[in-house]
Design an enzyme around this catalytic site. Structure first.
Site, PDB file in Angstrom:
ATOM      1  N   GLY A 274      15.265  -1.152  -1.657  1.00  0.00           N
ATOM      2  CA  GLY A 274      14.675  -1.304  -2.986  1.00  0.00           C
ATOM      3  C   GLY A 274      15.359  -0.406  -4.005  1.00  0.00           C
ATOM      4  N   ILE A 275      15.598   0.825  -3.602  1.00  0.00           N
ATOM      5  CA  ILE A 275      16.219   1.779  -4.525  1.00  0.00           C
ATOM      6  C   ILE A 275      17.684   1.399  -4.768  1.00  0.00           C
ATOM      7  CG2 ILE A 275      16.920   4.201  -4.776  1.00  0.00           C
ATOM      8  CD1 ILE A 275      14.295   4.923  -3.319  1.00  0.00           C
TER       9      ILE A 275
ATOM     10  N   ASP B 244      14.865 -10.206  12.289  1.00  0.00           N
ATOM     11  CA  ASP B 244      13.412 -10.384  12.418  1.00  0.00           C
ATOM     12  C   ASP B 244      13.101 -11.876  12.401  1.00  0.00           C
ATOM     13  OD1 ASP B 244      13.266  -7.670  12.083  1.00  0.00           O
ATOM     14  OD2 ASP B 244      12.496  -7.746  10.021  1.00  0.00           O
TER      15      ASP B 244
ATOM     16  N   PRO C 265      26.633  -0.743  15.175  1.00  0.00           N
ATOM     17  CA  PRO C 265      25.407  -1.410  14.707  1.00  0.00           C
ATOM     18  C   PRO C 265      25.677  -2.271  13.477  1.00  0.00           C
ATOM     19  CG  PRO C 265      24.970   0.912  15.162  1.00  0.00           C
ATOM     20  CD  PRO C 265      26.461   0.721  15.271  1.00  0.00           C
TER      21      PRO C 265
ATOM     22  N   CYS D  85      -8.207   7.516 -12.087  1.00  0.00           N
ATOM     23  CA  CYS D  85      -9.083   6.504 -11.489  1.00  0.00           C
ATOM     24  C   CYS D  85     -10.202   7.176 -10.689  1.00  0.00           C
ATOM     25  CB  CYS D  85      -8.263   5.514 -10.671  1.00  0.00           C
ATOM     26  SG  CYS D  85      -9.074   3.907 -10.560  1.00  0.00           S
TER      27      CYS D  85
ATOM     28  N   HIS E 189      -4.324   3.683 -14.163  1.00  0.00           N
ATOM     29  CA  HIS E 189      -3.253   4.359 -13.412  1.00  0.00           C
ATOM     30  C   HIS E 189      -2.012   4.522 -14.292  1.00  0.00           C
ATOM     31  CE1 HIS E 189      -5.037   4.218  -9.350  1.00  0.00           C
ATOM     32  NE2 HIS E 189      -5.660   3.150  -9.826  1.00  0.00           N
TER      33      HIS E 189
ATOM     34  N   GLU F 105       0.512   6.156 -13.799  1.00  0.00           N
ATOM     35  CA  GLU F 105       1.749   6.301 -13.018  1.00  0.00           C
ATOM     36  C   GLU F 105       2.557   5.001 -12.936  1.00  0.00           C
ATOM     37  OE1 GLU F 105      -1.325   6.446 -11.794  1.00  0.00           O
ATOM     38  OE2 GLU F 105      -1.464   5.782  -9.699  1.00  0.00           O
TER      39      GLU F 105
END
Ligand code: GLN
Length: 543
Positions: A18-19, A146, A189, A378, A514, A516
């Site tokens: 994601g980053i 997977d 790998p 919250c 929130h 954040e």
């Protein structure tokens, strides 16, 4: 037409896909492209709203009230986009749509199958969610190999074929481990992971190799040879001590150039000055503070991802090193408030469930009576109200009806009706299932003139995101105000208390939303910046 970049992961999970995706998004944006980001999650849950933060980290809430994967938080923070319901699709959601269509008879009697029906649904979801951006980055959750990823991988393979290689690029994020016993890094790998990917018909164009050290040129040549990826596109994504270094790090290795070349685009060079300023401020703080973080999942940092980032952003914008001292609210209940002593400020984040609740109430009390800056988010606002009702108003049994349905004084209670973003009346039902009864998403909050909150925001009206069921009970509004609690933010219809503060305290603010979820590294967030400034001030006064 949008160009697509698909990012898959190999070898192990938690490599920071994601980053890495968000950093590439930031990098391409800095070259003048418009960027959109989508996450495809192979798990069966329809959304992560009901998943435990222990297992899956925080639930990230978008403006439009979708409960989504925490990677969307990275997308918003790195790329500055507003994600929405159409930024995150899970297997559960895809199947739900296909099954609904099947029940309606949309498939005209056909046998409904994974290929083509599920894969078509995935492709259409992606194609309908581009927002017209130049580049759409699509991250596929999970790890290649997977079972549940297969329909997603098949769908992105088909997209490459249908849209043409000029319009599609595949990036594979993989792990290059270092084996201390052998004294060397291992490429096997990665070779196997790419082999797996190629066996389903996807040839990666770029490999991002996560490693704890630079991958030497010989190893990169070897990987290139085995995987059919150009050697300069075998990039080492070495561990960085802070995520906001990553756009520059990837740029130095030519990642954006490879992408731009692949799409035959003619673009100005990357401008990473904003990110450089963030990193410079992080590395050269003028102040240092310790913030007590009183929560239930404190040992699991992913559970409070956005909050930790918001505090770091506030550190950047106040040039302060923010040390987070994790305090399990359970421990306050058993061991008392000693752990709170000496802290520069206290933060109680959002939460669900009664475990540790008295510890949180004790923390709010400690901050209030000792003039320690307090930010209650919250649930953190709710415990501050309960504490005030008990100890200032004298309602010793005051509680939230969430934790004690029989309390004689439910100062926090279930409000069954409120006006939603678009003016429609929403209702809550105590018996409705866990997923469906929350106040979710961005709503407008009016700030009361003359309050510290209003000064902190420097704005009359704010838009912040909610995710909760219980509310401040207006039956206690007058009495709490008479006892000195200041209401500093209200919903547009004045019906819901959104923020509270104390006037005879240096900095004590609670918010029902929130904040954040809207804090970004490049701009920071006014409430967190003000909170950290108050902590710095408190720290100075002590020394
Ligand atoms: N449990 C509380 C509620 O549902 C607070 C939720 C939260 O902190 N996000 O209202």
């Amino acid at each position: 037409m949008s160009r697509f970049i698909f990012i898959t992961g190999g070898v192990v999970s938690s490599l920071g896909k994601g980053i890495a995706s968000a950093s590439l998004g930031a990098l391409l944006q800095s070259r003048g492209l418009s960027v959109n980001m989508i996450k495809l999650d192979p798990y069966i849950n329809v959304d992560p709203g009901t998943m435990s933060p222990f297992q899956h980290g925080e639930v990230y809430v978008t403006n439009d009230g979708a409960e989504t994967d925490l990677d969307l938080g990275h997308y918003e923070r790195f790329v500055g986009i507003n994600c929405s319901r159409s930024s995150n699709y899970t297997t559960g959601r895809i199947y739900e749509n296909v099954i609904a269509k099947e029940r309606r008879g949309d498939y005209l009697g056909a046998t409904v199958q994974v290929i083509p029906h599920i894969t078509d649904e995935i492709k259409n979801s992606v194609l309908n969610s581009t927002n017209g951006a130049d580049i759409v980055l699509v991250e596929i959750g999970g790890t290649v190999g997977d079972i549940e990823s297969l329909p997603f991988l098949e769908a992105i393979r088909q997209m490459g074929f249908e849209l043409g290689h000029d319009n599609v690029l595949y990036i594979h994020l993989t792990l290059i481990p270092y084996l201390p016993a052998a004294g060397e890094i291992k490429t096997k790998p990665t070779q196997h992971s790419v082999k797996e990917l190629r066996s389903i018909g996807i040839q990666p164009d770029i490999l991002l190799c996560r490693a704890d050290r630079e991958v030497p040129v010989d190893e990169r040549r070897k990987i290139a040879l085995f995987t059919n990826v150009a050697q300069d596109a075998v990039i080492s994504a070495i561990d960085v001590d802070h995520i906001y270094k990553l756009p520059r790090e990837l740029h130095e290795q030519g990642l954006d150039d490879i992408v731009v070349r692949h799409f035959s685009m003619d673009l100005p060079p990357a401008d990473l000055s904003g990110w450089d300023r963030v990193v410079e401020a992080m590395e050269n703080p003028d102040n240092e503070v310790s913030i007590g973080f009183v929560g239930k999942y404190v040992d699991h940092t992913d559970a409070y991802k956005s909050l930790n980032e918001s505090l770091a952003h506030a550190g950047v914008h106040t040039r302060t090193k923010v040390n987070i001292v994790k305090i399990d609210s359970d421990n306050i209940e058993t061991d008392g408030i000693d752990a709170l002593k000496g802290l520069d400020a206290i933060l109680v984040p959002g939460g669900f469930g009664s475990r540790g609740i008295e510890g949180k109430i004790a923390a709010a009390n400690y901050a209030r009576v000792n003039n320690i800056p307090y930010l209650g988010i919250c649930l953190g606002m709710q415990v501050a109200v309960i504490e005030y009702a008990r100890n200032v108003l004298g309602l010793s049994k005051a509680h939230s009806s969430e934790f004690n349905p029989k309390t004689p004084d439910p100062v926090i209670a279930l409000v069954t009706e409120w006006t939603d973003r678009d003016g429609t009346i929403e209702t809550r039902d105590e018996s409705a299932n866990l997923g469906g009864t929350m106040r979710l998403g961005a709503q407008t909050c009016k700030l009361v003139p003359g309050t510290k909150t209003r000064r902190a925001y420097g704005n009359e009206e704010i838009h912040e995101r909610h995710r909760h069921r219980y509310e401040f009970n207006n039956n206690y509004l007058q009495r709490l105000q008479d006892a000195g609690l200041v209401i500093s933010g209200l919903s547009v219809d004045n019906e819901l208390v959104e923020m509270v503060e104390l006037s005879d305290h240096p900095w004590f603010i609670g918010c029902q939303f929130h904040p954040e979820f809207t804090s970004q590294p490049l701009e920071g967030h006014p409430l967190f910046t003000s909170f950290i400034n108050a902590a710095v001030e408190n720290h100075r006064n002590k020394s």
